[in-house]
Scaffold this active site. Sequence first.
Site, PDB file in Angstrom:
ATOM      1  N   PRO A 240       0.827  -1.216   0.000  1.00 17.98           N
ATOM      2  CA  PRO A 240       0.000   0.000   0.000  1.00 17.98           C
ATOM      3  C   PRO A 240       0.857   1.260   0.000  1.00 17.98           C
ATOM      4  CG  PRO A 240      -0.392  -1.346   1.988  1.00 17.98           C
ATOM      5  CD  PRO A 240       0.628  -2.054   1.167  1.00 17.98           C
TER       6      PRO A 240
ATOM      7  N   GLU B 118       2.552  -7.166   9.128  1.00 16.46           N
ATOM      8  CA  GLU B 118       2.324  -5.728   8.983  1.00 16.46           C
ATOM      9  C   GLU B 118       3.333  -5.060   8.053  1.00 16.46           C
ATOM     10  OE1 GLU B 118       0.158  -7.576  11.314  1.00 16.46           O
ATOM     11  OE2 GLU B 118      -0.572  -5.666  10.586  1.00 16.46           O
TER      12      GLU B 118
ATOM     13  N   ARG C 228      -3.259 -10.987 -19.605  1.00 16.24           N
ATOM     14  CA  ARG C 228      -4.330 -10.803 -20.592  1.00 16.24           C
ATOM     15  C   ARG C 228      -3.944  -9.868 -21.738  1.00 16.24           C
ATOM     16  NH1 ARG C 228      -7.789  -6.887 -20.024  1.00 16.24           N
ATOM     17  NH2 ARG C 228      -9.642  -8.114 -20.493  1.00 16.24           N
TER      18      ARG C 228
ATOM     19  N   ASP D 172     -10.811  -2.115 -23.587  1.00 15.63           N
ATOM     20  CA  ASP D 172     -10.877  -2.045 -22.120  1.00 15.63           C
ATOM     21  C   ASP D 172     -10.759  -0.610 -21.614  1.00 15.63           C
ATOM     22  OD1 ASP D 172     -11.082  -4.746 -21.645  1.00 15.63           O
ATOM     23  OD2 ASP D 172      -8.939  -5.036 -21.278  1.00 15.63           O
TER      24      ASP D 172
HETATM   25  C1  4F9 Z   1      -0.605  -4.156  -1.711  1.00 24.55           C
HETATM   26  C2  4F9 Z   1      -2.554  -3.201  -0.739  1.00 24.55           C
HETATM   27  C3  4F9 Z   1      -0.823  -3.392  -2.829  1.00 24.55           C
HETATM   28  C4  4F9 Z   1      -2.704  -2.447  -1.893  1.00 24.55           C
HETATM   29  C5  4F9 Z   1      -0.235  -5.736   0.725  1.00 24.55           C
HETATM   30  C6  4F9 Z   1      -1.476  -5.679   2.510  1.00 24.55           C
HETATM   31  C7  4F9 Z   1      -1.475  -4.061  -0.664  1.00 24.55           C
HETATM   32  C8  4F9 Z   1      -1.261  -4.862   0.529  1.00 24.55           C
HETATM   33  N1  4F9 Z   1      -1.858  -2.554  -2.895  1.00 24.55           N
HETATM   34  N2  4F9 Z   1      -2.009  -4.818   1.646  1.00 24.55           N
HETATM   35  N3  4F9 Z   1      -0.404  -6.216   1.954  1.00 24.55           N
END
Ligand code: 4F9
Length: 261
Positions: free
Chosen positions: A94, A121, A159, A174
């Site tokens: 994230p 975490e 894809r 798309d």
């Molecule tokens: C990874 C969330 C990529 C959004 C990895 C927990 C993640 C994520 N984009 N959330 N681990």
Amino acid sequence: MIRFDVITIFPPMFDAISRHGVSARALERGLWQLRCWNPRDFAKDAYRSVDDRPYGGGPGMVMLAEPLTAALAAIAADQGAVGLARGPVIHLSPRGRPLTHRRVQELTALEAVTLLASRYEAVDERLVERHVDEELSIGDFVVSGGELPAMMLIDATVRLLPGVLNDERSARQDSFADGLLDCAHFTRPEVFEGVPVPEVLLSGHHARIARWRREQSLAATASRRPDLIARARRDGLLTPEDERFLAALAQSPGERQNETK
Ligand code: 4F9
């Protein structure tokens, strides 16, 4: 051909893309390859630990740098042994930059991509600093691990590979392919719960249909993702006709309630 090497403590999760749907069929046809690597197999202690408590305290656990480094070294050695040009090591996080259609397109040209699908975490930052080339996010939310994001990246890439989709035009229409959201689509019945299919689609008039679809794309994008309109404009993807349509759209609020859905 592209090979994905994925570091994950849950290799069976990847059955979702290797055993189901378009990606599975493409895998069977040899259009891409997948290898999963379990960091537990590279742990040094009897418990096969892959995580530990964070220095400085606080909740949650942190993935150990050492088993991940060993897994990355094994992957690089294996890729080298079969003559693959080394691609990037990507951590799904994230904290990463947003994954985009453009980046996915770039990945299709590579021979090898290594994905770190982390759990707990966090990952020890020294591992990221020293051995990860890129951190990518699939959206501003957190999931329980990097496996689903990694599978999304793989699926999005596969894809686009030549021969994967039945009809090459599918990928071109798309959302994002031309910088805009895809238009709305309709199939039988001609009237559903009293709502008819837009008449133009039954007209057989190809130029009018193409223009109507373009305007559907523009209207949906303007209402839901104005950021994409600004970028399409900057990238020179909007015609004078598109600009006239958008200007008229901005003049007629209320008629487009549907577009705020
Ligand atoms: C990874 C969330 C990529 C959004 C990895 C927990 C993640 C994520 N984009 N959330 N681990």
